[in-house]
Design an enzyme around this catalytic site. Sequence first.
Site, PDB file in Angstrom:
ATOM      1  N   TYR A   5       0.690  -1.215  -0.043  1.00 17.40           N
ATOM      2  CA  TYR A   5      -0.123  -0.001   0.023  1.00 17.40           C
ATOM      3  C   TYR A   5       0.990   1.258   0.090  1.00 17.40           C
ATOM      4  O   TYR A   5       0.884   2.341  -0.798  1.00 17.40           O
ATOM      5  CB  TYR A   5      -1.038   0.142   1.141  1.00 17.40           C
ATOM      6  CG  TYR A   5      -1.856   1.394   1.482  1.00 17.40           C
ATOM      7  CD1 TYR A   5      -2.821   1.777   0.500  1.00 17.40           C
ATOM      8  CD2 TYR A   5      -1.387   2.403   2.381  1.00 17.40           C
ATOM      9  CE1 TYR A   5      -3.437   2.802   0.613  1.00 17.40           C
ATOM     10  CE2 TYR A   5      -2.117   3.320   2.326  1.00 17.40           C
ATOM     11  CZ  TYR A   5      -3.189   3.777   1.597  1.00 17.40           C
ATOM     12  OH  TYR A   5      -3.949   4.948   1.905  1.00 17.40           O
ATOM     13  N   SER A  87      -4.716  12.937   7.373  1.00 17.43           N
ATOM     14  CA  SER A  87      -5.250  12.711   6.187  1.00 17.43           C
ATOM     15  C   SER A  87      -6.852  12.423   6.742  1.00 17.43           C
ATOM     16  O   SER A  87      -6.990  12.100   7.715  1.00 17.43           O
ATOM     17  CB  SER A  87      -4.926  11.186   5.736  1.00 17.43           C
ATOM     18  OG  SER A  87      -5.716  10.741   5.025  1.00 17.43           O
ATOM     19  N   GLN A 108      -6.062  17.500   5.988  1.00 18.39           N
ATOM     20  CA  GLN A 108      -6.383  17.348   4.599  1.00 18.39           C
ATOM     21  C   GLN A 108      -8.034  16.757   4.344  1.00 18.39           C
ATOM     22  O   GLN A 108      -8.330  15.930   5.314  1.00 18.39           O
ATOM     23  CB  GLN A 108      -5.372  16.111   4.009  1.00 18.39           C
ATOM     24  CG  GLN A 108      -5.690  15.633   2.527  1.00 18.39           C
ATOM     25  CD  GLN A 108      -6.702  14.500   2.407  1.00 18.39           C
ATOM     26  OE1 GLN A 108      -6.584  13.725   3.301  1.00 18.39           O
ATOM     27  NE2 GLN A 108      -7.179  14.271   1.352  1.00 18.39           N
ATOM     28  N   TYR A 110     -10.919  15.648   1.286  1.00 18.01           N
ATOM     29  CA  TYR A 110     -11.582  15.555  -0.235  1.00 18.01           C
ATOM     30  C   TYR A 110     -13.042  16.117  -0.088  1.00 18.01           C
ATOM     31  O   TYR A 110     -13.482  16.349   0.834  1.00 18.01           O
ATOM     32  CB  TYR A 110     -11.617  14.109  -0.633  1.00 18.01           C
ATOM     33  CG  TYR A 110     -10.457  13.168  -0.475  1.00 18.01           C
ATOM     34  CD1 TYR A 110      -9.497  13.227  -1.641  1.00 18.01           C
ATOM     35  CD2 TYR A 110      -9.943  12.686   0.740  1.00 18.01           C
ATOM     36  CE1 TYR A 110      -8.389  12.476  -1.574  1.00 18.01           C
ATOM     37  CE2 TYR A 110      -8.984  11.573   0.600  1.00 18.01           C
ATOM     38  CZ  TYR A 110      -8.004  11.699  -0.269  1.00 18.01           C
ATOM     39  OH  TYR A 110      -7.165  11.092  -0.339  1.00 18.01           O
ATOM     40  N   THR A 136      -7.591  18.068  -1.426  1.00 20.76           N
ATOM     41  CA  THR A 136      -7.017  17.235  -2.479  1.00 20.76           C
ATOM     42  C   THR A 136      -7.985  17.272  -3.528  1.00 20.76           C
ATOM     43  O   THR A 136      -9.074  16.746  -3.335  1.00 20.76           O
ATOM     44  CB  THR A 136      -6.586  15.606  -2.002  1.00 20.76           C
ATOM     45  OG1 THR A 136      -5.644  15.810  -0.942  1.00 20.76           O
ATOM     46  CG2 THR A 136      -6.168  14.829  -3.057  1.00 20.76           C
ATOM     47  N   ARG A 145      -4.915   0.254  -8.391  1.00 18.46           N
ATOM     48  CA  ARG A 145      -3.629   0.097  -7.834  1.00 18.46           C
ATOM     49  C   ARG A 145      -3.547  -1.482  -7.574  1.00 18.46           C
ATOM     50  O   ARG A 145      -4.258  -1.959  -6.688  1.00 18.46           O
ATOM     51  CB  ARG A 145      -3.683   0.764  -6.364  1.00 18.46           C
ATOM     52  CG  ARG A 145      -3.956   2.085  -6.337  1.00 18.46           C
ATOM     53  CD  ARG A 145      -4.319   3.148  -5.564  1.00 18.46           C
ATOM     54  NE  ARG A 145      -4.435   4.317  -5.437  1.00 18.46           N
ATOM     55  CZ  ARG A 145      -4.883   5.249  -4.506  1.00 18.46           C
ATOM     56  NH1 ARG A 145      -5.094   4.865  -3.375  1.00 18.46           N
ATOM     57  NH2 ARG A 145      -5.033   6.409  -4.971  1.00 18.46           N
ATOM     58  N   LYS A 234      -4.121  20.378  -3.242  1.00 17.63           N
ATOM     59  CA  LYS A 234      -2.934  19.315  -3.662  1.00 17.63           C
ATOM     60  C   LYS A 234      -3.454  18.632  -4.868  1.00 17.63           C
ATOM     61  O   LYS A 234      -4.873  18.307  -4.878  1.00 17.63           O
ATOM     62  CB  LYS A 234      -3.106  18.557  -2.422  1.00 17.63           C
ATOM     63  CG  LYS A 234      -2.144  17.578  -2.766  1.00 17.63           C
ATOM     64  CD  LYS A 234      -2.013  16.593  -1.195  1.00 17.63           C
ATOM     65  CE  LYS A 234      -1.037  15.561  -1.435  1.00 17.63           C
ATOM     66  NZ  LYS A 234      -1.265  14.426  -2.296  1.00 17.63           N
ATOM     67  N   HIS A 258       0.181  12.571  -6.838  1.00 22.30           N
ATOM     68  CA  HIS A 258      -0.440  11.514  -5.593  1.00 22.30           C
ATOM     69  C   HIS A 258       0.434  10.320  -5.663  1.00 22.30           C
ATOM     70  O   HIS A 258      -0.031   9.213  -5.247  1.00 22.30           O
ATOM     71  CB  HIS A 258      -1.896  11.138  -6.163  1.00 22.30           C
ATOM     72  CG  HIS A 258      -2.839  10.707  -5.030  1.00 22.30           C
ATOM     73  ND1 HIS A 258      -3.784  11.792  -4.810  1.00 22.30           N
ATOM     74  CD2 HIS A 258      -2.873   9.923  -4.216  1.00 22.30           C
ATOM     75  CE1 HIS A 258      -4.342  11.274  -3.523  1.00 22.30           C
ATOM     76  NE2 HIS A 258      -3.985   9.878  -3.271  1.00 22.30           N
ATOM     77  N   ARG A 261      -0.156   7.172  -7.844  1.00 18.16           N
ATOM     78  CA  ARG A 261      -0.980   6.529  -7.359  1.00 18.16           C
ATOM     79  C   ARG A 261      -2.413   6.680  -8.082  1.00 18.16           C
ATOM     80  O   ARG A 261      -3.468   6.045  -8.005  1.00 18.16           O
ATOM     81  CB  ARG A 261      -1.378   6.353  -5.966  1.00 18.16           C
ATOM     82  CG  ARG A 261      -0.044   6.094  -5.074  1.00 18.16           C
ATOM     83  CD  ARG A 261      -0.175   6.205  -3.567  1.00 18.16           C
ATOM     84  NE  ARG A 261      -1.382   5.519  -2.964  1.00 18.16           N
ATOM     85  CZ  ARG A 261      -1.395   4.355  -2.562  1.00 18.16           C
ATOM     86  NH1 ARG A 261      -0.304   3.551  -2.945  1.00 18.16           N
ATOM     87  NH2 ARG A 261      -2.312   4.069  -2.098  1.00 18.16           N
TER      88      ARG A 261
END
Length: 362
Positions: A5, A87, A108, A110, A136, A145, A234, A258, A261
């Site tokens: 990860y 996060s 951070q 979203y 972000t 991924r 970001k 990122h 990713r």
Amino acid sequence: MLFDYIDGGSYSEVSLRRNVSDMETIALRQRVMRDVSALDTSTTLFGRAMSLPVALGPVGFAGMFAKRGEVQAARAAEAAGVPFTLSTVGICSMEEVRAGVKNPIWYQLYMIKDRGYMAELLGRAAGLGTDVLVFTVDLPVTGARYRDLRSGFSVTPPPMQRITRALHTATRPGWIADVYLGGRPHHFGNLVAAIKERQAGDFSGWVHRNFDPTVTWKDIAWVRERWPGKIVIKGVLDPEDALEARATGADGLIVSNHGGRQLDGALSSVKALPPIAEAVGEAMTVLADGGVRSGLDVLKMLALGAKGVMLGRAWAYALGAGGEAGVTRMLARMQAELKVAMALTGCADVKTASSDLLVERP
């Protein structure tokens, strides 16, 4: 699976490799006969004095790398005199992390579909004294991924991957005792009130369902109305997007793919950084992440136009290997490497770093 990860990227991991390989091609000018007896690595970002131009960037699931990992990392960052960014999908809540340190952290976020809960998150963060919101924007959907699929770390792993995940866990009794048993609860601390699930694997499904692919630059105004502090965008890789970010009134941006990713085959951060820094000029504070593995890389990013650098994998590896002490050692080594790079390029003050340090100026 936790190593994959941290270590992995999306698809064939081309962008992940470019972040490092493109960094290696940046040549610094070696200068001699300069007075470098007093080297100053300190700077100021968004009104905060820092011991070096580095911040710990947002890394999800960090509380699974070490016992209450976000708290340990935040303590190490504070002791080193640099900011820590929590996060949205951290294991520890913002309240728990803030209680573990003296100074406010960065947070951070979203854009999520549940705007009511998003407003609640903004209010909680502001109430804790958070002065920088790292917003972000490069995750309207999640990149493919494949390492996470193979290791069983994905949201709904197939039966064989579930067996693989169980075997990986069973062969690590130290991690089971310290983190799995001693580091509970294992859920996304900031999102507990929004969802019913209580395990991190189930929580990630909620996160994927609630990222908002309809978001546009106009939505930043919604955030601005509800956030009293600084906003840093970001995930910008294109100069046109950088100008859009500037038009929203954001205070800064982070040049980032990122960590390789998301869009595989995208530009590395070091290639994207110079034209973005030139496009926005002094109107925004430009930071960058991606491919930074040493203090030497930090100086390269500054020479390419960044005012500071966000670390991701660097502190995640250090946390998993040695907890708070590991992050402390990593930051001390980063500063020592930065000083050596400064001395050998004749740069006595990190705040004066510019393209003059480069053999080939962008």
